[in-house]
Design an enzyme around this catalytic site. Structure first.
Site, PDB file in Angstrom:
ATOM      1  N   GLU A  37       0.875  -1.168   0.076  1.00 28.12           N
ATOM      2  CA  GLU A  37       0.029  -0.105  -0.124  1.00 28.12           C
ATOM      3  C   GLU A  37       0.820   1.224  -0.053  1.00 28.12           C
ATOM      4  OE1 GLU A  37      -3.396   0.511   0.289  1.00 28.12           O
ATOM      5  OE2 GLU A  37      -4.106  -1.537   0.593  1.00 28.12           O
ATOM      6  N   CYS A 150      16.336 -19.947  -1.833  1.00 29.55           N
ATOM      7  CA  CYS A 150      17.761 -19.750  -2.517  1.00 29.55           C
ATOM      8  C   CYS A 150      18.774 -20.708  -1.926  1.00 29.55           C
ATOM      9  CB  CYS A 150      18.136 -18.111  -2.202  1.00 29.55           C
ATOM     10  SG  CYS A 150      18.012 -17.703  -0.652  1.00 29.55           S
ATOM     11  N   HIS A 243      25.192 -17.469  -1.917  1.00 25.72           N
ATOM     12  CA  HIS A 243      25.312 -18.213  -0.938  1.00 25.72           C
ATOM     13  C   HIS A 243      26.298 -19.346  -1.227  1.00 25.72           C
ATOM     14  CE1 HIS A 243      21.714 -15.998   0.471  1.00 25.72           C
ATOM     15  NE2 HIS A 243      20.960 -17.067   0.307  1.00 25.72           N
ATOM     16  N   ASN A 323      22.161 -15.951  -4.926  1.00 23.99           N
ATOM     17  CA  ASN A 323      20.635 -15.868  -4.442  1.00 23.99           C
ATOM     18  C   ASN A 323      19.682 -15.449  -4.709  1.00 23.99           C
ATOM     19  OD1 ASN A 323      22.503 -14.128  -2.826  1.00 23.99           O
ATOM     20  ND2 ASN A 323      20.632 -13.541  -1.998  1.00 23.99           N
TER      21      ASN A 323
HETATM   22  P1  NAP Z   1      12.019  -7.566   0.025  1.00 21.84           P
HETATM   23  O1  NAP Z   1      13.180  -6.933  -0.440  1.00 21.84           O
HETATM   24  O2  NAP Z   1      11.434  -7.177   1.536  1.00 21.84           O
HETATM   25  O3  NAP Z   1      10.683  -7.177  -1.203  1.00 21.84           O
HETATM   26  C1  NAP Z   1       9.279  -7.384  -0.532  1.00 21.84           C
HETATM   27  C2  NAP Z   1       8.470  -6.916  -1.552  1.00 21.84           C
HETATM   28  O4  NAP Z   1       7.031  -7.367  -1.333  1.00 21.84           O
HETATM   29  C3  NAP Z   1       8.328  -5.340  -1.918  1.00 21.84           C
HETATM   30  O5  NAP Z   1       8.000  -5.071  -3.026  1.00 21.84           O
HETATM   31  C4  NAP Z   1       7.374  -4.963  -0.977  1.00 21.84           C
HETATM   32  O6  NAP Z   1       6.728  -3.713  -1.274  1.00 21.84           O
HETATM   33  C5  NAP Z   1       6.123  -6.087  -1.155  1.00 21.84           C
HETATM   34  N1  NAP Z   1       5.463  -6.169   0.003  1.00 21.84           N
HETATM   35  C6  NAP Z   1       5.592  -6.171   1.017  1.00 21.84           C
HETATM   36  N2  NAP Z   1       4.343  -6.187   1.981  1.00 21.84           N
HETATM   37  C7  NAP Z   1       3.479  -6.237   1.341  1.00 21.84           C
HETATM   38  C8  NAP Z   1       2.221  -6.419   1.048  1.00 21.84           C
HETATM   39  N3  NAP Z   1       1.571  -6.398   2.680  1.00 21.84           N
HETATM   40  N4  NAP Z   1       1.403  -6.159   0.289  1.00 21.84           N
HETATM   41  C9  NAP Z   1       1.673  -6.277  -0.892  1.00 21.84           C
HETATM   42  N5  NAP Z   1       3.189  -6.163  -1.144  1.00 21.84           N
HETATM   43  C10 NAP Z   1       3.959  -6.374  -0.150  1.00 21.84           C
HETATM   44  O7  NAP Z   1      12.171  -9.291  -0.220  1.00 21.84           O
HETATM   45  P2  NAP Z   1      12.829  -9.936  -1.045  1.00 21.84           P
HETATM   46  O8  NAP Z   1      13.998 -10.297  -0.634  1.00 21.84           O
HETATM   47  O9  NAP Z   1      12.439  -9.512  -2.519  1.00 21.84           O
HETATM   48  O10 NAP Z   1      11.825 -11.365  -1.049  1.00 21.84           O
HETATM   49  C11 NAP Z   1      10.432 -11.587  -1.556  1.00 21.84           C
HETATM   50  C12 NAP Z   1      10.196 -12.880  -1.571  1.00 21.84           C
HETATM   51  O11 NAP Z   1      11.037 -13.773  -2.193  1.00 21.84           O
HETATM   52  C13 NAP Z   1      10.054 -13.525  -0.072  1.00 21.84           C
HETATM   53  O12 NAP Z   1       9.159 -14.233  -0.009  1.00 21.84           O
HETATM   54  C14 NAP Z   1      11.378 -14.173  -0.090  1.00 21.84           C
HETATM   55  O13 NAP Z   1      11.150 -15.371   1.101  1.00 21.84           O
HETATM   56  C15 NAP Z   1      11.431 -14.776  -1.294  1.00 21.84           C
HETATM   57  N6  NAP Z   1      12.567 -15.070  -1.716  1.00 21.84           N
HETATM   58  C16 NAP Z   1      13.625 -14.253  -1.636  1.00 21.84           C
HETATM   59  C17 NAP Z   1      15.147 -14.670  -1.833  1.00 21.84           C
HETATM   60  C18 NAP Z   1      16.443 -13.574  -1.618  1.00 21.84           C
HETATM   61  O14 NAP Z   1      17.427 -14.092  -2.001  1.00 21.84           O
HETATM   62  N7  NAP Z   1      16.144 -12.329  -1.403  1.00 21.84           N
HETATM   63  C19 NAP Z   1      15.646 -15.701  -2.634  1.00 21.84           C
HETATM   64  C20 NAP Z   1      14.446 -16.868  -2.636  1.00 21.84           C
HETATM   65  C21 NAP Z   1      13.143 -16.348  -2.349  1.00 21.84           C
HETATM   66  P3  NAP Z   1       7.134  -2.158  -0.738  1.00 21.84           P
HETATM   67  O15 NAP Z   1       8.483  -1.858  -1.234  1.00 21.84           O
HETATM   68  O16 NAP Z   1       6.020  -1.274  -1.124  1.00 21.84           O
HETATM   69  O17 NAP Z   1       7.211  -2.535   0.782  1.00 21.84           O
END
Ligand code: NAP
Length: 345
Positions: A37, A150, A243, A323
């Site tokens: 939001e 990852c 990683h 990752n």
């Molecule tokens: P992140 O940097 O925290 O990004 C989260 C994203 O989701 C942002 O675009 C955020 O938008 C949005 N978001 C947060 N709360 C929300 C809500 N209530 N409603 C709608 N959108 C929302 O996280 P990330 O590292 O990219 O990870 C994203 C997913 O991929 C997670 O489930 C994670 O476990 C998975 N993952 C991550 C990695 C990695 O290496 N990072 C690897 C494998 C899997 P805003 O900017 O507006 O807050």
């Protein structure tokens, strides 16, 4: 005509990588971006704190960020790449599938559900056949496909080569994971600089379960998980991306180090747009792979292995993958390419 793609969670660590990979992609065209939001209604370039060392693609920077709600997604979008927090993905992704969207997701929700394919295309593309069961059971026109965690994806390609060659009995892994794995607000600098954290919530169980599902076999009715014992210990260290993992393996049949290297080097790649030419790169130098030197191999889509040696009871090796590329955005784009190749889009 490229397939229209939406990205949910487009402003985060994985979402930015999705934009980097999809904007120049010949098969997909980014048609909508969503976030929380607090970002909705803003131009993408104003909402995202862009942290990739290449400029925000001009066209995407001008897109308006939408709310992450099914009604906000334009009708001409065919596939949604989801990088939402799992607490959000858990409710939003099934709603999107119900409305007819194909969702290729990074979030951890539903990864071990029996009717949800958890796929690494080079390793278990056949698991995609679960989609027929999923659609019938859930009465969905769309479909949900997951890529693994990852840290899991880093060790699975070399393990798949070993499973095919000599069978796996027991796997023990200890990880050294980069800070980007926790997302952009995941670990503060005060926590991680000059430090290492021997705990990543829920990560160990994810590695233990997801690897067994990925390496399991599809028998026409479901996936029979690999019958091997997997134990993981996960640690956060102050690298940005990549990683690194130390893996110990007991195999069913005896195997020499040379045969292991050959099995990994010759593990068959795929001919999808984002597939690396060689999935597993094997080093002979004992001090490789290293995150800074080796995470970007083949655009971050290859897995690097080194330190292969016999131990008192089995084998040991080290492996490394980027990752947010091979471990997240690249993995779900590759799943999108597989869905396209197999006629789901
Ligand atoms: P992140 O940097 O925290 O990004 C989260 C994203 O989701 C942002 O675009 C955020 O938008 C949005 N978001 C947060 N709360 C929300 C809500 N209530 N409603 C709608 N959108 C929302 O996280 P990330 O590292 O990219 O990870 C994203 C997913 O991929 C997670 O489930 C994670 O476990 C998975 N993952 C991550 C990695 C990695 O290496 N990072 C690897 C494998 C899997 P805003 O900017 O507006 O807050």
């Amino acid at each position: 005509m490229p397939v229209h793609a939406g990205i949910c969670g487009a402003t985060g660590a994985v979402g930015q990588r999705l934009i980097q990979l999809l904007e120049p992609h010949p098969e997909f065209e980014i048609a909508a971006v969503t976030a929380s939001e607090s970002s909705a209604g803003k131009r993408y370039r104003d909402a995202a704190k862009w942290r990739i060392n290449a400029p925000i693609p001009e066209r995407v920077g001008e897109l308006t960020v939408r709310k992450t709600e099914p009604d906000e997604i334009p009708d001409d979008v065919d596939i949604i790449f989801s990088s939402l927090p799992s607490t959000v993905g858990k409710t939003v992704e099934p709603e999107l599938c119900k409305q007819g969207y194909i969702v290729s997701s990074n979030s951890s929700n539903a990864r071990t559900d029996p009717d949800v394919p958890l796929t690494v295309p080079e390793v278990n593309a056949q698991h995609l056949e679960l989609l027929e069961i999923q659609r019938e059971k859930r009465d969905w026109e769309g479909a949900l496909v997951k890529n693994p965690n990852c840290s899991t994806i880093t060790m699975v390609p070399p393990l798949a080569a070993l499973e095919d060659a000599v069978g796996l009995e027991r796997i023990t892994v200890s990880t050294l994971q980069a800070v980007s794995g926790a997302g952009y607000s995941g670990v503060t600098s005060m926590e991680i600089i000059d430090n290492a954290i021997p705990h990543i919530g829920g990560e160990e169980r994810k590695m233990e379960t997801e690897s067994r599902k990925l390496l399991g076999s599809y028998d026409g009715t479901g996936v029979e998980w690999l019958d091997a014992r997997v134990e993981a210990s996960c640690n956060r260290i102050p690298t940005i991306d990549g990683h690194l993992e130390n893996v110990w393996v007991d195999t069913v049949e005896d195997v020499t180090v040379e045969a292991v290297k050959k099995a990994m080097r010759t593990y068959p790649p795929l001919d999808l747009y984002s597939s690396p030419e060689q999935l597993v790169h094997v080093f002979t130098d004992p001090d490789r792979p290293q995150p800074r030197l080796d995470r970007d191999r083949e655009n971050g889509m290859a897995v690097a292995v080194g330190g292969i040696q016999e131990t008192a009871g089995g084998l040991q090796f080290n492996c490394l993958a980027h990752n947010t590329m091979r471990g997240a955005a690249g993995a779900s784009v590759l799943n999108g390419e597989l869905l396209l190749e197999q006629g789901y889009l």
